[in-house]
Write a protein that holds these residues in place. Structure first.
Motif, PDB file in Angstrom:
ATOM      1  N   LEU A   1      25.004  22.728  -8.757  1.00 24.12           N
ATOM      2  CA  LEU A   1      23.582  22.564  -8.478  1.00 24.12           C
ATOM      3  C   LEU A   1      22.734  22.470  -9.745  1.00 24.12           C
ATOM      4  CD1 LEU A   1      23.278  25.199  -5.592  1.00 24.12           C
ATOM      5  CD2 LEU A   1      23.502  22.725  -5.364  1.00 24.12           C
ATOM      6  N   HIS A   2      23.144  23.185 -10.799  1.00 20.62           N
ATOM      7  CA  HIS A   2      22.351  23.274 -12.025  1.00 20.62           C
ATOM      8  C   HIS A   2      23.293  23.177 -13.234  1.00 20.62           C
ATOM      9  CE1 HIS A   2      19.530  24.846  -9.064  1.00 20.62           C
ATOM     10  NE2 HIS A   2      20.338  25.865  -8.846  1.00 20.62           N
ATOM     11  N   PRO A   3      23.805  22.010 -13.523  1.00 21.86           N
ATOM     12  CA  PRO A   3      24.830  21.871 -14.571  1.00 21.86           C
ATOM     13  C   PRO A   3      24.378  22.270 -15.967  1.00 21.86           C
ATOM     14  CG  PRO A   3      24.054  19.720 -13.800  1.00 21.86           C
ATOM     15  CD  PRO A   3      23.506  20.731 -12.866  1.00 21.86           C
ATOM     16  N   HIS A   4      23.075  22.383 -16.181  1.00 25.52           N
ATOM     17  CA  HIS A   4      22.565  22.727 -17.513  1.00 25.52           C
ATOM     18  C   HIS A   4      22.570  24.228 -17.777  1.00 25.52           C
ATOM     19  CE1 HIS A   4      19.241  23.086 -14.702  1.00 25.52           C
ATOM     20  NE2 HIS A   4      18.607  23.854 -15.566  1.00 25.52           N
ATOM     21  N   LEU A   5      22.788  25.043 -16.744  1.00 20.28           N
ATOM     22  CA  LEU A   5      22.741  26.490 -16.920  1.00 20.28           C
ATOM     23  C   LEU A   5      24.061  27.039 -17.462  1.00 20.28           C
ATOM     24  CD1 LEU A   5      20.843  27.631 -13.687  1.00 20.28           C
ATOM     25  CD2 LEU A   5      19.912  27.082 -15.936  1.00 20.28           C
ATOM     26  N   ILE A   6      23.953  28.102 -18.243  1.00 16.20           N
ATOM     27  CA  ILE A   6      25.127  28.781 -18.806  1.00 16.20           C
ATOM     28  C   ILE A   6      25.320  30.092 -18.055  1.00 16.20           C
ATOM     29  CG2 ILE A   6      26.087  29.865 -20.871  1.00 16.20           C
ATOM     30  CD1 ILE A   6      24.384  27.866 -22.511  1.00 16.20           C
TER      31      ILE A   6
ATOM     32  N   THR B   1      22.192  32.142  -2.696  1.00 16.43           N
ATOM     33  CA  THR B   1      21.731  32.969  -3.818  1.00 16.43           C
ATOM     34  C   THR B   1      21.426  32.136  -5.051  1.00 16.43           C
ATOM     35  OG1 THR B   1      23.125  34.771  -2.980  1.00 16.43           O
ATOM     36  CG2 THR B   1      22.282  34.999  -5.219  1.00 16.43           C
ATOM     37  N   VAL B   2      22.158  31.039  -5.246  1.00 17.12           N
ATOM     38  CA  VAL B   2      22.020  30.283  -6.498  1.00 17.12           C
ATOM     39  C   VAL B   2      21.215  28.994  -6.350  1.00 17.12           C
ATOM     40  CG1 VAL B   2      24.220  31.208  -7.262  1.00 17.12           C
ATOM     41  CG2 VAL B   2      24.176  28.941  -6.221  1.00 17.12           C
ATOM     42  N   GLU B   3      20.795  28.659  -5.129  1.00 15.79           N
ATOM     43  CA  GLU B   3      20.113  27.381  -4.913  1.00 15.79           C
ATOM     44  C   GLU B   3      18.898  27.198  -5.821  1.00 15.79           C
ATOM     45  OE1 GLU B   3      21.142  26.101  -0.317  1.00 15.79           O
ATOM     46  OE2 GLU B   3      19.432  27.426  -0.696  1.00 15.79           O
ATOM     47  N   ASN B   4      18.103  28.237  -5.994  1.00 13.10           N
ATOM     48  CA  ASN B   4      16.864  28.118  -6.773  1.00 13.10           C
ATOM     49  C   ASN B   4      16.897  28.923  -8.064  1.00 13.10           C
ATOM     50  OD1 ASN B   4      15.466  26.495  -4.734  1.00 13.10           O
ATOM     51  ND2 ASN B   4      15.454  28.372  -3.523  1.00 13.10           N
ATOM     52  N   ILE B   5      18.088  29.234  -8.538  1.00 15.30           N
ATOM     53  CA  ILE B   5      18.211  30.110  -9.709  1.00 15.30           C
ATOM     54  C   ILE B   5      17.592  29.487 -10.956  1.00 15.30           C
ATOM     55  CG2 ILE B   5      20.477  29.285 -10.506  1.00 15.30           C
ATOM     56  CD1 ILE B   5      19.378  32.962 -10.285  1.00 15.30           C
ATOM     57  N   ASP B   6      17.554  28.166 -11.018  1.00 22.31           N
ATOM     58  CA  ASP B   6      17.002  27.510 -12.206  1.00 22.31           C
ATOM     59  C   ASP B   6      15.492  27.722 -12.338  1.00 22.31           C
ATOM     60  OD1 ASP B   6      16.576  25.882  -9.939  1.00 22.31           O
ATOM     61  OD2 ASP B   6      16.307  24.105 -11.199  1.00 22.31           O
ATOM     62  N   THR B   7      14.831  28.111 -11.242  1.00 21.30           N
ATOM     63  CA  THR B   7      13.381  28.335 -11.310  1.00 21.30           C
ATOM     64  C   THR B   7      13.044  29.712 -11.867  1.00 21.30           C
ATOM     65  OG1 THR B   7      13.259  29.208  -9.051  1.00 21.30           O
ATOM     66  CG2 THR B   7      13.042  26.822  -9.319  1.00 21.30           C
ATOM     67  N   TYR B   8      14.054  30.585 -11.981  1.00 23.16           N
ATOM     68  CA  TYR B   8      13.812  31.946 -12.438  1.00 23.16           C
ATOM     69  C   TYR B   8      14.112  32.152 -13.911  1.00 23.16           C
ATOM     70  CZ  TYR B   8      14.074  32.530  -7.385  1.00 23.16           C
ATOM     71  OH  TYR B   8      13.890  32.385  -6.037  1.00 23.16           O
ATOM     72  N   THR B   9      14.956  31.307 -14.477  1.00 22.74           N
ATOM     73  CA  THR B   9      15.372  31.500 -15.860  1.00 22.74           C
ATOM     74  C   THR B   9      14.578  30.612 -16.815  1.00 22.74           C
ATOM     75  OG1 THR B   9      17.235  31.337 -17.411  1.00 22.74           O
ATOM     76  CG2 THR B   9      17.249  29.840 -15.526  1.00 22.74           C
ATOM     77  N   LYS B  10      14.203  31.168 -17.949  1.00 21.98           N
ATOM     78  CA  LYS B  10      13.542  30.393 -19.005  1.00 21.98           C
ATOM     79  C   LYS B  10      14.520  29.999 -20.093  1.00 21.98           C
ATOM     80  CE  LYS B  10       9.008  32.550 -18.277  1.00 21.98           C
ATOM     81  NZ  LYS B  10       7.916  33.362 -18.892  1.00 21.98           N
ATOM     82  N   THR B  11      15.517  30.844 -20.320  1.00 22.87           N
ATOM     83  CA  THR B  11      16.493  30.567 -21.381  1.00 22.87           C
ATOM     84  C   THR B  11      17.642  29.688 -20.893  1.00 22.87           C
ATOM     85  OG1 THR B  11      17.840  32.522 -20.866  1.00 22.87           O
ATOM     86  CG2 THR B  11      16.006  32.818 -22.401  1.00 22.87           C
TER      87      THR B  11
END
Length: 283
Positions: A145-150, A111-121
């Motif tokens: 997988l995406h350490p920059h996401l909150i 579910t979270v593998e490509n989550i960074d491609t969906y968020t702009k913020t």
């Protein structure tokens, strides 16, 4: 059990504590109709969401052993709570002893593998059961997988009962849906992507979207898990060979098969017949 474990081929096992995993099964079957499937709902002991790690682990391991006894070489934990609280322990501690050639997979990572491609913020919301939110499993997996996401979570304990009591499309559900959406967005107003971290929640998706701003994307797990499974079998042809392909599906429950069949028919929009099993003895 020993003889059953020696079977060379078998169906793909799909497990959930109740009915929500049927939303995952539906998407998997739609994408991969040739395969055989066995679905097990541990309805007699549901819900898992508020149970301890140890109890969820024990219940899930019993179910995994049952799937293996049915000839399954691949089992999908189509339950966020089981994926959060039991998957890692089963993979690391039990599979090497039970059968190192078999696999148990969860639904959080796909579910979270490509989550960074969906968020702009870069701000993600997760809505799930108390057990899933308290486990921080989505937070940890996303950070890997995406350490920059909150990531911000919101437990929604009333949402599963609403679905299982057929109230998900009734006016009474609006209060609880709006309440938790408001709480989540109050915690982090910058959220632009929300993961539905419970397999029951897609049945509430119309009401969820109704109370969300249009710019917020809602991620339901089914399609992502199905595509991930398809990719997994393409990457592991040795496992694919062990999965039988006759387009069949069997349903099992630890509670009333009549009740399960009625409920499951609503989730799948087709008539099904379930069988009852007892897995309490599989420790």
């Amino acid at each position: 059990m020993e003889n059953s474990f020696s079977r060379k081929e078998g169906a793909i096992g799909i497990f959930d504590s109740g009915y929500g995993g049927l939303t995952i099964l539906s998407e998997i079957r739609s994408l991969m109709p040739r395969y055989d499937y066995i679905y097990l709902g541990d309805n007699a002991r549901a819900p898992y969401g508020n149970r301890s790690f140890d109890v969820v682990y024990r219940f899930t391991l019993q179910s995994v052993k049952w799937f293996f006894s049915q000839g399954c070489h691949l089992v999908i934990l189509a339950c966020n709570t089981a994926s959060a609280k039991a998957l890692r322990s089963i993979q690391q501690n039990n599979l090497p002893h039970l059968d190192p050639t078999r696999r148990v997979l969860g639904i959080i990572r796909p579910t979270v593998e490509n989550i960074d491609t969906y968020t702009k913020t870069g701000h993600i919301g997760v809505m799930g059961t108390e057990g899933t939110i308290q486990s921080q499993s989505y937070n940890l997996e996303i950070k890997k997988l995406h350490p920059h996401l909150i990531v911000t979570g919101e437990a929604c304990p009333m949402w599963v009962p609403l679905v299982e009591n057929h109230e998900y499309d009734k006016p009474g559900a609006d209060y609880f849906v709006k309440q938790h959406i408001d709480r989540l967005l109050k915690k982090d107003p910058d959220i632009d992507t929300i993961i539905l971290g419970c397999t029951h929640y897609p049945l509430l998706i119309k009401k969820i979207k109704h109370y969300l701003p249009e710019y917020i994307r809602v991620i339901a797990q089914g399609k992502y898990v199905a595509k991930s499974l398809e990719n997994y079998l393409e990457r592991h042809p040795e496992m694919d060979e062990k999965c039988t392909k006759n387009g069949t599906i069997r349903f099992f429950t630890t509670e009333s098969p009549k009740k399960f069949s009625q409920q499951a028919s609503l989730f799948l929009n087709e008539k099904i017949e379930a069988q009852n099993i007892n897995i309490d003895t599989l420790c």
